[in-house]
Design a protein around this motif. Sequence first.
Motif, PDB file in Angstrom:
ATOM      1  N   SER A  22      18.439  18.237  -5.257  1.00 59.65           N
ATOM      2  CA  SER A  22      17.272  19.055  -5.613  1.00 59.65           C
ATOM      3  C   SER A  22      16.467  18.464  -6.757  1.00 59.65           C
ATOM      4  N   GLU A  23      17.140  17.919  -7.777  1.00 61.15           N
ATOM      5  CA  GLU A  23      16.412  17.341  -8.900  1.00 61.15           C
ATOM      6  C   GLU A  23      15.617  16.119  -8.465  1.00 61.15           C
ATOM      7  N   PHE A  24      16.230  15.307  -7.620  1.00 64.38           N
ATOM      8  CA  PHE A  24      15.523  14.137  -7.111  1.00 64.38           C
ATOM      9  C   PHE A  24      14.281  14.549  -6.323  1.00 64.38           C
ATOM     10  N   VAL A  25      14.426  15.540  -5.443  1.00 64.97           N
ATOM     11  CA  VAL A  25      13.293  15.985  -4.623  1.00 64.97           C
ATOM     12  C   VAL A  25      12.182  16.536  -5.499  1.00 64.97           C
ATOM     13  N   SER A  26      12.535  17.252  -6.547  1.00 63.73           N
ATOM     14  CA  SER A  26      11.522  17.789  -7.452  1.00 63.73           C
ATOM     15  C   SER A  26      10.704  16.672  -8.083  1.00 63.73           C
ATOM     16  N   ASP A  27      11.384  15.631  -8.554  1.00 62.27           N
ATOM     17  CA  ASP A  27      10.677  14.490  -9.133  1.00 62.27           C
ATOM     18  C   ASP A  27       9.820  13.783  -8.089  1.00 62.27           C
ATOM     19  N   LEU A  28      10.326  13.712  -6.860  1.00 63.04           N
ATOM     20  CA  LEU A  28       9.625  13.003  -5.788  1.00 63.04           C
ATOM     21  C   LEU A  28       8.263  13.616  -5.497  1.00 63.04           C
ATOM     22  N   VAL A  29       8.184  14.943  -5.420  1.00 58.46           N
ATOM     23  CA  VAL A  29       6.939  15.588  -4.973  1.00 58.46           C
ATOM     24  C   VAL A  29       5.982  15.884  -6.120  1.00 58.46           C
ATOM     25  N   ALA A  30       6.416  15.721  -7.360  1.00 64.02           N
ATOM     26  CA  ALA A  30       5.542  16.022  -8.496  1.00 64.02           C
ATOM     27  C   ALA A  30       4.251  15.202  -8.424  1.00 64.02           C
ATOM     28  N   GLY A  31       3.118  15.874  -8.561  1.00 57.51           N
ATOM     29  CA  GLY A  31       1.831  15.198  -8.559  1.00 57.51           C
ATOM     30  C   GLY A  31       1.260  14.896  -7.191  1.00 57.51           C
ATOM     31  N   SER A  41       0.804  -1.221   0.000  1.00 54.14           N
ATOM     32  CA  SER A  41       0.000   0.000   0.000  1.00 54.14           C
ATOM     33  C   SER A  41       0.838   1.272   0.000  1.00 54.14           C
ATOM     34  N   VAL A  42       2.157   1.140  -0.179  1.00 51.41           N
ATOM     35  CA  VAL A  42       3.029   2.316  -0.098  1.00 51.41           C
ATOM     36  C   VAL A  42       4.090   2.231  -1.187  1.00 51.41           C
ATOM     37  N   ASP A  43       4.454   3.379  -1.732  1.00 52.13           N
ATOM     38  CA  ASP A  43       5.522   3.477  -2.712  1.00 52.13           C
ATOM     39  C   ASP A  43       6.797   3.841  -1.968  1.00 52.13           C
ATOM     40  N   LEU A  44       7.677   2.864  -1.779  1.00 52.44           N
ATOM     41  CA  LEU A  44       8.921   3.062  -1.043  1.00 52.44           C
ATOM     42  C   LEU A  44      10.003   3.546  -2.006  1.00 52.44           C
ATOM     43  N   VAL A  45      10.622   4.673  -1.674  1.00 54.65           N
ATOM     44  CA  VAL A  45      11.596   5.312  -2.560  1.00 54.65           C
ATOM     45  C   VAL A  45      12.879   5.561  -1.782  1.00 54.65           C
ATOM     46  N   LEU A  46      14.019   5.184  -2.361  1.00 50.07           N
ATOM     47  CA  LEU A  46      15.317   5.489  -1.772  1.00 50.07           C
ATOM     48  C   LEU A  46      15.901   6.723  -2.451  1.00 50.07           C
ATOM     49  N   GLY A  47      16.411   7.664  -1.653  1.00 49.12           N
ATOM     50  CA  GLY A  47      16.963   8.888  -2.220  1.00 49.12           C
ATOM     51  C   GLY A  47      17.514   9.780  -1.130  1.00 49.12           C
ATOM     52  N   GLY A  69      18.353  20.750   2.481  1.00 54.23           N
ATOM     53  CA  GLY A  69      17.294  19.777   2.202  1.00 54.23           C
ATOM     54  C   GLY A  69      15.915  20.410   2.265  1.00 54.23           C
ATOM     55  N   THR A  70      15.685  21.264   3.270  1.00 54.42           N
ATOM     56  CA  THR A  70      14.401  21.958   3.381  1.00 54.42           C
ATOM     57  C   THR A  70      14.206  22.932   2.224  1.00 54.42           C
ATOM     58  N   LEU A  71      15.278  23.622   1.840  1.00 55.10           N
ATOM     59  CA  LEU A  71      15.206  24.505   0.675  1.00 55.10           C
ATOM     60  C   LEU A  71      14.782  23.723  -0.564  1.00 55.10           C
ATOM     61  N   ASN A  72      15.352  22.543  -0.760  1.00 52.26           N
ATOM     62  CA  ASN A  72      14.985  21.723  -1.918  1.00 52.26           C
ATOM     63  C   ASN A  72      13.518  21.329  -1.895  1.00 52.26           C
ATOM     64  N   VAL A  73      13.011  21.005  -0.720  1.00 48.48           N
ATOM     65  CA  VAL A  73      11.593  20.637  -0.602  1.00 48.48           C
ATOM     66  C   VAL A  73      10.706  21.846  -0.892  1.00 48.48           C
ATOM     67  N   LEU A  74      11.049  22.994  -0.329  1.00 47.17           N
ATOM     68  CA  LEU A  74      10.268  24.208  -0.570  1.00 47.17           C
ATOM     69  C   LEU A  74      10.228  24.555  -2.056  1.00 47.17           C
ATOM     70  N   GLU A  75      11.360  24.483  -2.721  1.00 48.80           N
ATOM     71  CA  GLU A  75      11.417  24.807  -4.142  1.00 48.80           C
ATOM     72  C   GLU A  75      10.630  23.801  -4.981  1.00 48.80           C
ATOM     73  N   ALA A  76      10.691  22.529  -4.601  1.00 44.93           N
ATOM     74  CA  ALA A  76       9.932  21.508  -5.322  1.00 44.93           C
ATOM     75  C   ALA A  76       8.437  21.721  -5.151  1.00 44.93           C
ATOM     76  N   VAL A  77       8.015  22.045  -3.930  1.00 44.07           N
ATOM     77  CA  VAL A  77       6.603  22.311  -3.673  1.00 44.07           C
ATOM     78  C   VAL A  77       6.144  23.524  -4.474  1.00 44.07           C
ATOM     79  N   ARG A  78       6.985  24.550  -4.526  1.00 43.46           N
ATOM     80  CA  ARG A  78       6.653  25.748  -5.302  1.00 43.46           C
ATOM     81  C   ARG A  78       6.585  25.427  -6.790  1.00 43.46           C
ATOM     82  N   ARG A  79       7.548  24.682  -7.282  1.00 41.79           N
ATOM     83  CA  ARG A  79       7.618  24.378  -8.715  1.00 41.79           C
ATOM     84  C   ARG A  79       6.405  23.580  -9.182  1.00 41.79           C
ATOM     85  N   HIS A  80       5.957  22.662  -8.362  1.00 44.75           N
ATOM     86  CA  HIS A  80       4.874  21.769  -8.775  1.00 44.75           C
ATOM     87  C   HIS A  80       3.516  22.175  -8.201  1.00 44.75           C
TER      88      HIS A  80
END
Length: 339
Positions: free
Chosen positions: A75-84, A64-70, A114-125
């Motif tokens: 930053s590029e990885f985090v962006s892909d992670l949060v998309a959608g 029931s869960v999508d397990l992802v290693l990263g 790391g938090t900056l990367n998450v914030l930017e990914a959330v903003r981008r998507h």
Amino acid sequence: MLEKESAHNLRGKTVVVTGADGFIGSHVTQRLIAEGANVRALCIYNSNGSYGWLDDLSEEERDSVDLVLGDVRDSEFVSDLVAGSEVVLHLAALIAIPYSYQAPRSYVETNVTGTLNVLEAVRRHSVPRLVNTSTSEVYGTPSTVPITVQNELRGQSPYSATKIAADKLCEAWASSFETPVVVLRPFNTYGPRQSARAVIPTILQQMLAGAEQIQLGSLTPRRDFTFVADTADGFLRAATADIPLEGQVIQLGTGYDVSIGELVDLARQVTGSEAEIVTEDVRVRPEASEVMRLLSDPSQALEELGWVPQTSLEEGLRRSAEWIQARGITAKAAARYAR
């Protein structure tokens, strides 16, 4: 998918959890699975392919869960992670305070960048909601108690300084870019899966191992301890509550504190131990870096989230001790289970 009546309107929503392999993150992930969310769980990449505490998931939960290693530092990885995704719960962090004195740059890279990367990914998507994890350590030794979000922030350790920086990035992104973020600030969370180096596991493991003497540092610091199931419930409420998403900070604490000495007495009652406490004159923290008291005002969490902790300290200690015994953990073997 596990069947459970959803109390948080998360069924069918795509929720990303960073730091899902850790102590609090694994409990949050299991709660999300139980609520019927579509969980994308980020665990730190490692050569063993381990998902940390999520290795303990049942077969039904794993399906029931999508397990992802990263790594949140990428930053590029985090962006892909949060998309959608519809909600991001950001718990990934380095948290061991003693190690932050030895390797402060790594704390900046993970906790701040790391938090900056998450914030930017959330903003981008254009993700609708981000919940960032703070810590009560950002207050240092407070000038007044109980602590509210109006208390001064004090970076009394490299760890707390990086968490203050991460919180301020959230504040800035909310103001500058209208990033929909709320900062959740748990006080001292404890319970099953907590690092063996933390004070409660240290005490319980030695008592359960039959130690006649338990070595601890100072017994005078006071802490507001919150059981991990209650903290996890706070995250789910923050993920769905009708609250301002403008960098608002919400504390999670019980409003009840005990000294380490009083904690030892409670642990004796739970374990039946009569161990003597030996205090060592060995300071893990530099003297000016020690935080002497953390006590939360719980009224804000009640008003904003409808959150009320359900587990007393005595009951939480009992459940923690039962978990340690069930895992076969003793003081000697505890380190292998530390996360």
